[in-house]
Design a protein around this motif. Structure first.
Motif, PDB file in Angstrom:
ATOM      1  N   PRO A   1      35.825  52.738  32.792  1.00 44.67           N
ATOM      2  CA  PRO A   1      35.583  51.638  33.734  1.00 44.67           C
ATOM      3  C   PRO A   1      36.499  50.450  33.463  1.00 44.67           C
ATOM      4  CG  PRO A   1      33.843  51.753  32.104  1.00 44.67           C
ATOM      5  CD  PRO A   1      34.721  52.938  31.854  1.00 44.67           C
ATOM      6  N   THR A   2      36.782  49.695  34.513  1.00 45.32           N
ATOM      7  CA  THR A   2      37.612  48.497  34.350  1.00 45.32           C
ATOM      8  C   THR A   2      36.799  47.349  33.783  1.00 45.32           C
ATOM      9  OG1 THR A   2      37.064  47.653  36.547  1.00 45.32           O
ATOM     10  CG2 THR A   2      38.969  49.134  36.383  1.00 45.32           C
ATOM     11  N   GLY A   3      35.482  47.416  33.959  1.00 46.81           N
ATOM     12  CA  GLY A   3      34.611  46.309  33.582  1.00 46.81           C
ATOM     13  C   GLY A   3      34.138  45.525  34.794  1.00 46.81           C
ATOM     14  N   PHE A   4      34.758  45.764  35.912  1.00 48.85           N
ATOM     15  CA  PHE A   4      34.381  45.035  37.127  1.00 48.85           C
ATOM     16  C   PHE A   4      33.429  45.832  38.019  1.00 48.85           C
ATOM     17  CE2 PHE A   4      38.384  43.053  35.888  1.00 48.85           C
ATOM     18  CZ  PHE A   4      38.001  41.728  35.869  1.00 48.85           C
ATOM     19  N   GLU A   5      33.076  47.034  37.614  1.00 43.04           N
ATOM     20  CA  GLU A   5      32.146  47.807  38.411  1.00 43.04           C
ATOM     21  C   GLU A   5      30.792  47.079  38.444  1.00 43.04           C
ATOM     22  OE1 GLU A   5      34.031  48.977  36.005  1.00 43.04           O
ATOM     23  OE2 GLU A   5      35.307  50.505  36.922  1.00 43.04           O
ATOM     24  N   PRO A   6      30.273  46.828  39.622  1.00 41.37           N
ATOM     25  CA  PRO A   6      29.018  46.060  39.699  1.00 41.37           C
ATOM     26  C   PRO A   6      27.862  46.768  38.982  1.00 41.37           C
ATOM     27  CG  PRO A   6      30.072  46.211  41.852  1.00 41.37           C
ATOM     28  CD  PRO A   6      30.804  47.150  40.946  1.00 41.37           C
TER      29      PRO A   6
ATOM     30  N   VAL B   1      41.191  40.031  28.797  1.00 46.60           N
ATOM     31  CA  VAL B   1      41.507  39.546  30.137  1.00 46.60           C
ATOM     32  C   VAL B   1      42.278  40.636  30.874  1.00 46.60           C
ATOM     33  CG1 VAL B   1      42.762  37.817  31.465  1.00 46.60           C
ATOM     34  CG2 VAL B   1      41.524  37.164  29.384  1.00 46.60           C
ATOM     35  N   VAL B   2      41.744  41.011  32.005  1.00 47.77           N
ATOM     36  CA  VAL B   2      42.385  42.057  32.813  1.00 47.77           C
ATOM     37  C   VAL B   2      42.372  41.611  34.275  1.00 47.77           C
ATOM     38  CG1 VAL B   2      41.859  44.003  31.304  1.00 47.77           C
ATOM     39  CG2 VAL B   2      40.169  43.249  32.967  1.00 47.77           C
ATOM     40  N   SER B   3      43.126  42.324  35.082  1.00 47.96           N
ATOM     41  CA  SER B   3      43.160  42.000  36.505  1.00 47.96           C
ATOM     42  C   SER B   3      41.927  42.557  37.196  1.00 47.96           C
ATOM     43  CB  SER B   3      44.403  42.606  37.153  1.00 47.96           C
ATOM     44  OG  SER B   3      45.502  41.777  36.907  1.00 47.96           O
ATOM     45  N   SER B   4      41.297  41.716  37.963  1.00 45.83           N
ATOM     46  CA  SER B   4      40.151  42.190  38.730  1.00 45.83           C
ATOM     47  C   SER B   4      40.646  42.903  39.984  1.00 45.83           C
ATOM     48  CB  SER B   4      39.268  41.009  39.125  1.00 45.83           C
ATOM     49  OG  SER B   4      39.853  40.328  40.211  1.00 45.83           O
ATOM     50  N   PRO B   5      39.778  43.675  40.631  1.00 49.13           N
ATOM     51  CA  PRO B   5      40.198  44.357  41.864  1.00 49.13           C
ATOM     52  C   PRO B   5      40.676  43.377  42.934  1.00 49.13           C
ATOM     53  CG  PRO B   5      38.118  45.239  41.079  1.00 49.13           C
ATOM     54  CD  PRO B   5      38.424  44.041  40.237  1.00 49.13           C
ATOM     55  N   GLN B   6      40.253  42.107  42.827  1.00 48.11           N
ATOM     56  CA  GLN B   6      40.686  41.119  43.818  1.00 48.11           C
ATOM     57  C   GLN B   6      42.013  40.470  43.435  1.00 48.11           C
ATOM     58  OE1 GLN B   6      37.398  41.306  42.755  1.00 48.11           O
ATOM     59  NE2 GLN B   6      36.938  42.448  44.604  1.00 48.11           N
TER      60      GLN B   6
ATOM     61  N   ASN C   1      35.817  36.448  45.025  1.00 54.73           N
ATOM     62  CA  ASN C   1      36.971  36.015  45.817  1.00 54.73           C
ATOM     63  C   ASN C   1      37.734  34.885  45.124  1.00 54.73           C
ATOM     64  OD1 ASN C   1      36.471  37.836  47.995  1.00 54.73           O
ATOM     65  ND2 ASN C   1      34.781  36.504  48.606  1.00 54.73           N
ATOM     66  N   SER C   2      36.988  33.916  44.595  1.00 57.96           N
ATOM     67  CA  SER C   2      37.651  32.807  43.920  1.00 57.96           C
ATOM     68  C   SER C   2      37.782  33.062  42.423  1.00 57.96           C
ATOM     69  CB  SER C   2      36.872  31.518  44.153  1.00 57.96           C
ATOM     70  OG  SER C   2      35.573  31.629  43.596  1.00 57.96           O
ATOM     71  N   CYS C   3      37.201  34.179  41.933  1.00 60.23           N
ATOM     72  CA  CYS C   3      37.217  34.500  40.500  1.00 60.23           C
ATOM     73  C   CYS C   3      36.669  33.339  39.680  1.00 60.23           C
ATOM     74  CB  CYS C   3      38.622  34.872  40.033  1.00 60.23           C
ATOM     75  SG  CYS C   3      39.092  36.529  40.501  1.00 60.23           S
TER      76      CYS C   3
END
Ligand SMILES: [Ca+2]
Ligand SMILES: [Ca+2]
Ligand SMILES: [Ca+2]
Ligand SMILES: [Ca+2]
Length: 356
Positions: A296-301, A312-317, A344-346
């Motif tokens: 997982p990226t870590g951003f999976e809800p 620190v990694v890039s989010s899907p947004q 959206n605004s991170c």
């Protein structure tokens, strides 16, 4: 020759071993006089070809959950209850929270798989009489968007032998679960129909062996639910979490935090004075989502914290963020604020909701 099958109960004895409780199967026939009329007959027979045996030795993933027996005397969840984030820890009755239900308090979850099956294990706190009279479910998200696609639900398992009795498989075919934002509360979403398609019902369905339940022979407070991988389209990767509850655990009410408002649902943390105690959303518990078959990226809800990278990694947004910051935002320790991560605004957006 005309046959009238209505009301005729035919009982076959099968040579093969069957679950102790065999549900009835509805067979249909059409009479010659009335070709449009369907007449049903009840046959107490389901032909099973494949029955699960034992779970594999190696588990694929593991995630604990809060043990609310430790805080039950304070009429409070032990942690992990955030309605707006779709996380529940409410093994209590509504309004007074003075009754704690140990048979629906999840304390541990595990997932296993082999070539044929995906197995979920739900360990509950359990009670002395070891009666598991709740509903227990696996929720699977196959496209990893944080919105469940399948719900495998078992009602009141009683046997340490595998059985299809009380087991149903539902699909969210029209993608209503989760509504607009995965895991987060959407307003006015009560019209979505949740997991609306009943694919398997206690042995009835395209595959009579689709899903099973048993109480673990080695732990009477552990429920084991198995679902055939082929029924789900043989997924190689998925997110999975588990549920326990009473009447509220209903396929049509998903996502529960879209279906009810925060005011209707209440809160299980006395620190959240405006919403405390739990109201319409009561007698229910869930666990965090485990990742199976992928990193997982870590951003999976809804992902379990153990999977979330501390970098620190890039989010899907597209913005850079540390996924642990997002978790810390959502599960902030100050009950005066309700915080949600704005993807959206991170940024972490908090709303003052009341005094401590
Ligand atoms: Ca929980
Ligand atoms: Ca729990
Ligand atoms: Ca999904
Ligand atoms: Ca939602």
């Amino acid at each position: 020759m005309k046959f009238l099958l209505s009301g005729l109960l035919v009982i076959f004895m099968l040579a093969c071993s069957l679950p102790s409780t065999v549900p009835t199967e509805i067979a249909t026939a059409v009479t010659e006089e009335a070709p449009t009329e369907i007449i049903t007959a009840t046959e107490a027979v389901i032909q099973h070809e494949i029955i699960p045996v034992n779970l594999p030795n190696e588990r694929n993933s593991h995630a604990g959950d809060f043990d609310s027996s430790t805080t039950a005397d304070k009429k409070s969840a032990a942690g992990g209850d955030r309605f707006t984030f779709g996380r529940f820890e409410r093994p209590f009755n509504a309004n007074t929270m003075d009754t704690y239900f140990p048979e629906i308090d999840i304390v541990d979850t595990m997932v296993y798989q082999d070539e044929t099956w995906i197995y979920g294990e739900i360990t509950v706190k359990g009670n002395e009489t070891q009666t598991l009279n709740g509903k227990y479910a696996l929720e699977l998200d196959l496209d990893l968007d944080g919105k469940g696609d399948w719900l495998v639900i078992a009602n009141s398992p009683t046997s340490t032998d595998w059985s299809v009795a009380g087991v149903q498989v539902y699909q969210d075919e029209n993608h209503g679960v989760g509504d607009l934002s995965a895991m987060y509360t959407d307003e006015n979403a009560a019209s979505t129909d949740g997991f609306e398609k009943l694919v398997f019902d206690q042995g009835q369905g395209e595959d009579a062996d689709s899903a099973w339940v048993r109480i673990s022979p080695s732990d009477l407070n552990t429920i084991e639910i198995s679902v055939k991988r082929s029924v789900l389209g043989n997924p190689e990767k998925y997110l999975i979490n588990m549920w326990a509850g009473h009447s509220l655990l209903t396929p049509g009410l998903f996502d529960i935090n879209d279906h009810f408002t925060h005011e209707q649902a209440g809160e299980a943390d006395p620190g959240l004075e405006i919403f405390y105690p739990i109201k319409e959303v009561a007698e229910i518990d869930n666990s965090c989502r485990m990742a199976v078959g992928f990193q997982p990226t870590g951003f999976e809800p809804g992902l379990c914290e153990v999977f979330v990278p501390n970098e620190v990694v890039s989010s899907p947004q597209g913005c850079k963020a540390n996924p642990r910051q997002i978790l810390a935002c959502t599960f902030n320790s100050d009950p005066s604020y309700s915080c949600n991560w704005n993807k959206n605004s991170c940024s972490c957006e908090c709303e003052f909701i009341g005094p401590k």
